[in-house]
Design a protein around this motif. Structure first.
Motif, mmCIF file in Angstrom:
data_model
loop_
_atom_site.group_PDB
_atom_site.id
_atom_site.type_symbol
_atom_site.label_atom_id
_atom_site.label_comp_id
_atom_site.label_asym_id
_atom_site.label_seq_id
_atom_site.Cartn_x
_atom_site.Cartn_y
_atom_site.Cartn_z
ATOM 1 N N ALA A 46 14.393 -43.003 -12.230
ATOM 2 C CA ALA A 46 12.976 -42.694 -12.063
ATOM 3 C C ALA A 46 12.141 -43.963 -12.163
ATOM 4 O O ALA A 46 11.117 -44.105 -11.477
ATOM 5 N N GLU A 47 12.566 -44.897 -13.004
ATOM 6 C CA GLU A 47 11.842 -46.156 -13.140
ATOM 7 C C GLU A 47 11.881 -46.958 -11.844
ATOM 8 O O GLU A 47 10.884 -47.591 -11.455
ATOM 9 N N ASP A 48 13.029 -46.937 -11.165
ATOM 10 C CA ASP A 48 13.112 -47.593 -9.852
ATOM 11 C C ASP A 48 12.153 -46.946 -8.862
ATOM 12 O O ASP A 48 11.465 -47.636 -8.088
ATOM 13 N N VAL A 49 12.131 -45.605 -8.857
ATOM 14 C CA VAL A 49 11.223 -44.888 -7.960
ATOM 15 C C VAL A 49 9.782 -45.272 -8.260
ATOM 16 O O VAL A 49 8.978 -45.533 -7.352
ATOM 17 N N ALA A 50 9.448 -45.336 -9.543
ATOM 18 C CA ALA A 50 8.084 -45.686 -9.936
ATOM 19 C C ALA A 50 7.704 -47.074 -9.438
ATOM 20 O O ALA A 50 6.590 -47.287 -8.929
ATOM 21 N N ALA A 51 8.626 -48.031 -9.577
ATOM 22 C CA ALA A 51 8.338 -49.395 -9.132
ATOM 23 C C ALA A 51 8.132 -49.445 -7.622
ATOM 24 O O ALA A 51 7.241 -50.142 -7.117
ATOM 25 N N LEU A 52 8.939 -48.715 -6.876
ATOM 26 C CA LEU A 52 8.803 -48.693 -5.420
ATOM 27 C C LEU A 52 7.488 -48.057 -4.998
ATOM 28 O O LEU A 52 6.819 -48.535 -4.070
ATOM 29 N N ILE A 53 7.103 -46.993 -5.669
ATOM 30 C CA ILE A 53 5.848 -46.328 -5.322
ATOM 31 C C ILE A 53 4.658 -47.221 -5.665
ATOM 32 O O ILE A 53 3.682 -47.300 -4.897
ATOM 33 N N ARG A 54 4.721 -47.910 -6.786
ATOM 34 C CA ARG A 54 3.622 -48.818 -7.134
ATOM 35 C C ARG A 54 3.485 -49.924 -6.070
ATOM 36 O O ARG A 54 2.375 -50.287 -5.670
ATOM 37 N N ALA A 55 4.619 -50.425 -5.613
ATOM 38 C CA ALA A 55 4.574 -51.457 -4.585
ATOM 39 C C ALA A 55 4.006 -50.910 -3.278
ATOM 40 O O ALA A 55 3.201 -51.577 -2.601
ATOM 41 N N ALA A 56 4.418 -49.697 -2.907
ATOM 42 C CA ALA A 56 3.920 -49.094 -1.669
ATOM 43 C C ALA A 56 2.425 -48.824 -1.758
ATOM 44 O O ALA A 56 1.687 -49.032 -0.783
ATOM 45 N N ARG A 57 1.970 -48.397 -2.926
ATOM 46 C CA ARG A 57 0.536 -48.125 -3.058
ATOM 47 C C ARG A 57 -0.269 -49.420 -2.971
ATOM 48 O O ARG A 57 -1.321 -49.471 -2.315
ATOM 49 N N ALA A 58 0.230 -50.457 -3.626
ATOM 50 C CA ALA A 58 -0.492 -51.737 -3.596
ATOM 51 C C ALA A 58 -0.601 -52.284 -2.179
ATOM 52 O O ALA A 58 -1.614 -52.889 -1.810
ATOM 53 N N ALA A 59 0.435 -52.060 -1.377
ATOM 54 C CA ALA A 59 0.444 -52.569 0.000
ATOM 55 C C ALA A 59 -0.063 -51.554 1.004
ATOM 56 O O ALA A 59 -0.123 -51.841 2.201
ATOM 57 N N ARG A 60 -0.417 -50.357 0.521
ATOM 58 C CA ARG A 60 -0.847 -49.252 1.393
ATOM 59 C C ARG A 60 0.183 -48.979 2.482
ATOM 60 O O ARG A 60 -0.126 -48.882 3.673
ATOM 61 N N VAL A 61 1.424 -48.820 2.040
ATOM 62 C CA VAL A 61 2.545 -48.499 2.926
ATOM 63 C C VAL A 61 2.964 -47.049 2.676
ATOM 64 O O VAL A 61 3.124 -46.623 1.529
ATOM 65 N N GLY A 62 3.116 -46.300 3.751
ATOM 66 C CA GLY A 62 3.569 -44.927 3.617
ATOM 67 C C GLY A 62 5.003 -44.853 3.132
ATOM 68 O O GLY A 62 5.825 -45.723 3.430
ATOM 69 N N LEU A 63 5.292 -43.774 2.398
ATOM 70 C CA LEU A 63 6.624 -43.588 1.824
ATOM 71 C C LEU A 63 7.095 -42.170 2.140
ATOM 72 O O LEU A 63 6.404 -41.199 1.825
ATOM 73 N N VAL A 64 8.253 -42.054 2.784
ATOM 74 C CA VAL A 64 8.797 -40.744 3.166
ATOM 75 C C VAL A 64 10.042 -40.459 2.340
ATOM 76 O O VAL A 64 11.059 -41.134 2.499
#
Length: 464
Positions: A46-64
């Protein structure tokens, strides 16, 4: 506006979590859509998922989010717009703990359904969610879509089988909700908000699941009925005679058997002459009740509701009955549907729908219809096919009219155009057309509150 998952963005991510995109990551099972993605991220926690989502949000990249890729409404693929980061939970497959005395099991969201079922069986328990794709469908995707399957009549949908969930929200925070409590009224139930949200409000990373005692005996029978009305009357009789013991009650039309004979002749059929309608009744019984005797008693009590029947004489024959039922969708894919419909109706409206749908479709063109599904919970798969010698491509210009015809009728009868497969991207327009305006406004408000940047599964369920 979202940005693509470009080289600069991907370079900044932990490279050990990334892999190239495979064809299966971006293909829809029915072959209608081709998705896109620059890379697949495969977190291990879950921590890995959290880090990836934080990165996607900062870059405004969609995540599927991607589970087993078995969804039938396009919720797991993005066909246009900026290329997203695909988030696969394929490495998060741990069965964290089993509590047989509590009738509970905790599993990572990437665990395959068949593995969860097997883990329950090793402690003499049952996880009852059962569907044709259980060998590849993953728990996270099943919960994200609130999957149904054949046992809903007795055990409920996926959401009814969950005690708690762990999930990562759009800001990268982790919801630690894996309590194994049967009663917990401490505030809003966020578990049920996220279940069925199709990855648009958060990414489910683990779940506490309900287990059940295994039935002492199981049985099944194919029973020939004259009509859907007779099938409903038989269902009511079966529930009266065998309360709480009916695991599934499936309606099957002759067209499904003909498709099997055409495309999968190796599948053994139960009757020499294919009946117009039949039902598959499945029982899970307590100690002391013989399944053959129970089904024979039902057959006798049914009188003229049933014209013929075959009762499974062994576990192997019961499995053979179910193999036929589960082969019907595979035969459908080989034929190629003009338009497939996952609908639900109030039980008493099912005969009305079936009486009216055929003549309405005939105004559009000539088609074959294979109607089958979970009669016990009102969920039908009403699929429309070309006539022999033609293909679905010949009817591409009629597909939208066919879908609208079926869905308008369903909506008019108080039904739903999305029974168990979800909305995904396929039915976004249908949700807007048939959804209650207040419900839609509330959904949009929730989406805005939890995912203001719109990075989670963009375009699924609600338009961006």
């Amino acid at each position: 506006m979202l940005n693509p998952a470009d080289a600069d963005f991907l370079t900044a991510l932990p490279q050990a979590l990334l892999r190239p995109v495979r064809p299966s990551d971006v293909e829809e099972p029915r072959g209608r859509w081709q998705g896109q993605g620059r890379a697949v991220a495969c977190p291990q926690s879950a921590e890995d998922v959290a880090a990836l989502i934080r990165a996607a949000r900062a870059a405004r990249v969609g995540l599927v989010p991607l589970g087993g890729g078995t969804g039938l409404v396009g919720g797991q693929i993005l066909t246009d717009g900026p290329a997203p980061l695909i988030l696969s939970l394929e490495r998060m497959t741990a069965l964290r703990a089993v509590y047989p005395q509590e009738n509970a099991l905790v599993a990572d969201a990437g665990a395959v359904l068949a593995d969860v079922q097997a883990a329950a069986e090793t402690v003499d328990r049952l996880f009852p969610l059962t569907l044709a794709s259980q060998g590849s469908a993953r728990i996270g995707g099943l919960l994200a879509t609130n999957a149904g399957g054949v046992n809903v009549l007795r055990y409920g949908n996926a959401r009814d089988l969950v005690l708690g969930i762990e999930a990562v929200l759009a800001d990268g925070s982790i919801l630690r909700g894996l309590k194994r409590l049967r009663k917990d009224n401490a505030g809003y139930d966020l578990r049920h908000l996220l279940i069925g949200s199709e990855g648009t409000l958060g990414v489910i990373t683990a779940a506490s699941l309900k287990l059940f005692p295994r039935p002492a005996a199981e049985g099944a029978a194919f029973l020939v009925v004259e009509s859907p009305e007779a099938a409903l009357a038989l269902l009511a009789l079966a529930q009266d005679r065998l309360p709480g013991m009916i695991s599934a009650f499936e309606l099957i039309h002759r067209q499904g058997l003909e498709f099997l004979a055409e495309t999968m002749p190796q599948v053994r059929q139960p009757f020499a002459t294919r009946p117009e309608w039949m039902v598959l009744v499945d029982l899970g019984l307590p100690l002391g009740i013989d399944p053959e005797a129970a089904l024979s008693g039902l057959y006798e009590a049914a009188g003229n509701l049933v014209q013929d029947g075959v009762i499974a004489a062994s576990a192997a024959q019961r499995a053979e009955f179910w193999a036929l039922r589960e082969a019907i969708p595979a035969a459908n894919r080989k034929i190629g549907a003009v338009s497939s419909h996952d609908i639900s109706l109030p039980l008493s409206e099912i005969p009305v729908f079936l009486q009216q749908a055929g003549p309405l479709l005939a105004r559009i063109g000539q088609f074959r219809v294979n109607c089958f599904g979970h009669l016990g919970d009102g969920n039908l798969h009403y699929n429309v096919f070309p006539m022999p010698g033609r293909t679905r491509a010949d009817h591409e210009n009629q597909r939208e009219a066919v879908k609208t015809c079926v869905h308008d009728l369903v909506h008019g009868l108080g039904g739903s155009v999305s029974a168990e497969h979800g909305v995904g991207r396929l039915k976004v327009g249908d949700l807007e057309r048939y959804g209650d305006p207040v419900k839609l406004a509330t959904m949009r408000a929730i989406k805005q509150a939890l995912d203001p940047d719109g990075i989670l599964n963009p375009g699924a369920v609600l338009r961006g």
